[in-house]
Motif scaffolding. Sequence first.
Motif, short mmCIF file in Angstrom:
data_model
loop_
_atom_site.label_atom_id
_atom_site.label_comp_id
_atom_site.label_asym_id
_atom_site.label_seq_id
_atom_site.Cartn_x
_atom_site.Cartn_y
_atom_site.Cartn_z
N LYS A 247 25.33 58.97 89.09
CA LYS A 247 25.48 60.01 88.07
C LYS A 247 26.87 60.64 88.11
O LYS A 247 27.33 61.05 89.18
CB LYS A 247 24.41 61.08 88.24
CG LYS A 247 24.34 62.04 87.05
CD LYS A 247 23.05 62.81 87.03
CE LYS A 247 22.89 63.52 85.71
NZ LYS A 247 21.59 64.16 85.58
N TYR A 248 27.45 60.74 86.96
CA TYR A 248 28.75 61.38 86.68
C TYR A 248 29.97 60.61 87.19
O TYR A 248 31.06 60.81 86.69
CB TYR A 248 28.82 62.82 87.22
CG TYR A 248 27.81 63.74 86.59
CD1 TYR A 248 27.49 63.64 85.23
CD2 TYR A 248 27.16 64.72 87.34
CE1 TYR A 248 26.55 64.49 84.66
CE2 TYR A 248 26.23 65.58 86.76
CZ TYR A 248 25.92 65.45 85.42
OH TYR A 248 25.01 66.28 84.84
N LEU A 249 29.80 59.74 88.17
CA LEU A 249 30.95 58.93 88.60
C LEU A 249 30.71 57.53 88.03
O LEU A 249 30.15 56.65 88.68
CB LEU A 249 31.08 58.90 90.13
CG LEU A 249 32.51 58.70 90.66
CD1 LEU A 249 32.60 59.04 92.15
CD2 LEU A 249 33.07 57.33 90.41
N ALA A 250 31.14 57.38 86.78
CA ALA A 250 30.75 56.17 86.05
C ALA A 250 31.54 54.94 86.46
O ALA A 250 31.13 53.82 86.17
CB ALA A 250 30.89 56.41 84.55
N ARG A 251 32.69 55.14 87.11
CA ARG A 251 33.48 53.99 87.54
C ARG A 251 32.80 53.39 88.78
O ARG A 251 33.29 53.51 89.91
CB ARG A 251 34.92 54.45 87.82
CG ARG A 251 35.84 53.45 88.49
CD ARG A 251 35.89 52.10 87.82
NE ARG A 251 36.08 51.05 88.83
CZ ARG A 251 35.45 49.88 88.79
NH1 ARG A 251 34.61 49.59 87.83
NH2 ARG A 251 35.67 49.00 89.72
N ALA A 252 31.65 52.82 88.56
CA ALA A 252 30.89 52.27 89.67
C ALA A 252 29.86 51.30 89.12
O ALA A 252 29.40 51.46 88.00
CB ALA A 252 30.17 53.39 90.43
N GLY A 253 29.54 50.32 89.90
CA GLY A 253 28.53 49.36 89.48
C GLY A 253 27.15 49.82 89.90
O GLY A 253 26.97 50.90 90.44
N GLN A 254 26.19 48.96 89.67
CA GLN A 254 24.83 49.35 89.97
C GLN A 254 24.16 48.36 90.91
O GLN A 254 23.35 48.71 91.75
CB GLN A 254 24.05 49.46 88.66
CG GLN A 254 22.95 48.46 88.44
CD GLN A 254 23.08 47.67 87.17
OE1 GLN A 254 23.57 48.16 86.18
NE2 GLN A 254 22.63 46.44 87.20
#
Lengths: 550, 71
Positions: A247-254
């Motif tokens: 959440k909120y740190l969108a520069r990240a994968g899943q």
Amino acid sequence: METQRVICDVLCVGGGIAGLMAAIAASENGAVKVVVAEKSNTMHSGAAGMGNDHFQCYIPDVHGDYEAFANDLLYGQFAGRISAMGREAMDFWFKNSYEIVKLWESWGIPMKYEGRYEFAGHSFPGQTLNHLKYSGFNQKPILTKQAREHSVEILNRVMVFDLITDGQGKVIGALGISTREDKLIEFEAKSVILGTGPCVRMWPAPGLQDFNRPLPPSCTGDGRAMAYRAGAELVDLELTAVHAGPKYLARAGQATWIGVLRDRYDKPVGTFLTKPNRYYNDMTLEVNKGIFNEYIKSGKGPIYMDTRGMSEEDLQYMLYWMKHEGNIELIKHLAEEGIDLRKNAVEFMTYDMHIVGGIPYNSKGQTSLEGLYAAGDEWAGGISCAAVFGWSAGKNAALYATSVTSTDLDKVKTDINTRKEMLQDLRSRKDGPKWQEANYALQQIMRDYCYTVKSEPLLEAGLETLIRLKEKTHQYLMAENPHELMHCLEVFNLLDLAELVFVGSLDRKETRGINFIRPDYILTNPMLDAKRHLIRKGPDGLPVTEWRKI
Amino acid sequence: MPPVINKEKCKACGICADVCPMDVFFGTKKGEFPVITYPEECWHEGACVQECPIEGVIKLRIPLQMMICYK
């Protein structure tokens, strides 16, 4: 404005995975002068700019029977996109994927983990794992080096914004600007390959910062927009997807996360996992990435990626792949915040919407226009897709270029001058709105009139407003420097594509999947399952749609 | 807002401005300290940090609105 002419056999627009692979293949297949025009810098541009850790592929010695492998592809990540491409393209993709794995290994990209091919993630428990874990942290510098060693000329900080045709539908070049100085570049090219990546910034960002996105905010559908304006067909443009992650740190994968999605009180949200598993991540995400939004909106509360309970070995394994996926800054942030993933669970969210349709290309990389090729995220997407189809597009574009005798741009000088005047207008205006206003206005319209749930009155009203915005934008937008000029051209591209999303949505009189819901047409029409929704510019300049098998 | 540059250690080599995918360093002149013209366009991918030849010169500060949520 200064003008420079670049003459080449093959022009690759975009220097991501697809563009660089295409350029190297073109060079190996007889193209004498190959140019890559990249809006930023090929060292770290594109969706794979900071690396990646999963390469979807078929390795005969690992997977055995291809048919069983292929069947499971239609369930995991990109299942919808793979089936949209059709069986022939899918087979071409995966039957050629191992060759790319070996090629990359020979170039210095580590494709093995501890001496073996390691597969993990993006598959349901019990199904064939098709994502090869590889150490792609340094892949873009390596591919850039390979391209240069193949005598490819790389022009960084050049945004190609329009294709040039001969007036008969054949692509003979392109126009670009320098994003650092006031300069127009006329590319005279025997063939052009588009590899400009995904389309971001059409809908609002997941948080209150426009460039906080999971996909690169520099990718604004430039290839799709210029292909459409040149007369090419686009496909399924109204179909969209959302991403998800911390959440909120969108520069990240899943998907690199090893954990179970649980609610505030530790109850698993899905039915696939009950404890963290390094080989099978929680596929609840792949089934519905909008679930985080749905939980919040319905009052059920937040959903956490619960990594607690995993072993120290699993934690190190996960952090290793996170680094290679390009998430070093996320790892640093977790450490700075004192977040211990063996003790803390991180909240996830649904990220922004983006279009998944694009430029249909076949296994040769050909599009509907002669001389125009496309690859990678211009349609289906993902690293191995970009590598396999980029490689094929480069080879075929080079072979095509050998048959082209003339690409004289001077015959279409009027068209070029019109675009040059448009650039000069943007740069010479002394007051007026800047690109941010136009981009935010567009995002508001897309959020409020063309999100997941859409109906005829909503779409019609939204399209009216969008057309007004588009006219004003072309009339008044101003750019104080070449960087802002680049953003203005990006917004023009987004506006053109947004119009097509509206037109395509109005024409898709059905509900399809979880991101395209028409309350006025609540059923999914099975008669459309095997057809694709094509859209192209009609003779009067307006978009024309067609349902067709491709 | 990111990135944060330690000017005492920076050698003004210009590599960060060269590689930044978003060109937040637009306007940086060769041989001079990098200028952060468009901090709001930072993608926080860390290309500048990775390519800087001197460790610790560039640091990305994650803005408060991007602070991660956890329990």
